[in-house]
Enzyme design. Sequence first.
Site, PDB file in Angstrom:
ATOM      1  CD  GLU A 159      -6.694  -6.270   0.530  1.00  0.00           C
ATOM      2  OE1 GLU A 159      -5.655  -6.232   0.695  1.00  0.00           O
ATOM      3  OE2 GLU A 159      -7.246  -5.635  -0.192  1.00  0.00           O
ATOM      4  CE1 TYR A 200      -4.826  -1.180   0.421  1.00  0.00           C
ATOM      5  CE2 TYR A 200      -3.215  -3.204   0.502  1.00  0.00           C
ATOM      6  CZ  TYR A 200      -4.879  -2.410  -0.600  1.00  0.00           C
ATOM      7  OH  TYR A 200      -5.462  -3.209  -0.406  1.00  0.00           O
TER       8      TYR A 200
END
Length: 143
Positions: free
Chosen positions: A135, A93
């Site tokens: 996730e 990310y």
Amino acid sequence: MSTLSPKTIEIVKATAGPLKENGETITTRMYEILFSKYPETKELFSAADHQPSKLANAVIAYAQNIEHLEKLGGALEQIAAKHVETLVKPEHYPLVGESLLAAIKEVLGDAATDDVINAWSEAYFFLGDILIHREEEMYAEQA
């Protein structure tokens, strides 16, 4: 869970138009920056068809619904599932975020003021935290 500042929400909503006009240019450039700087990430996105277009649409939808993320529930679930399928991990990310912000700055030029970049940084990592959490749940369900 933290919340976005009112200033960030205001700026992100205000930039939805310019992002819509330049969305695919920004996301195409983002992938160029990402793969150039972090070549190991290329395999994460190699199976994605029309990825710049899909990401551009997702960013625009996020900007337009930033105060009502519940409207994006199904889309966020699909994104999280795709990330799990392609083995996107929390450590990816920041790499994507850095590349996205650099692309926004490059494509929007002077319109991408420090306030705009800071707001999008806050908004990106806020959404990233939501996706990472989901996730992690999905990875745990698979285990």
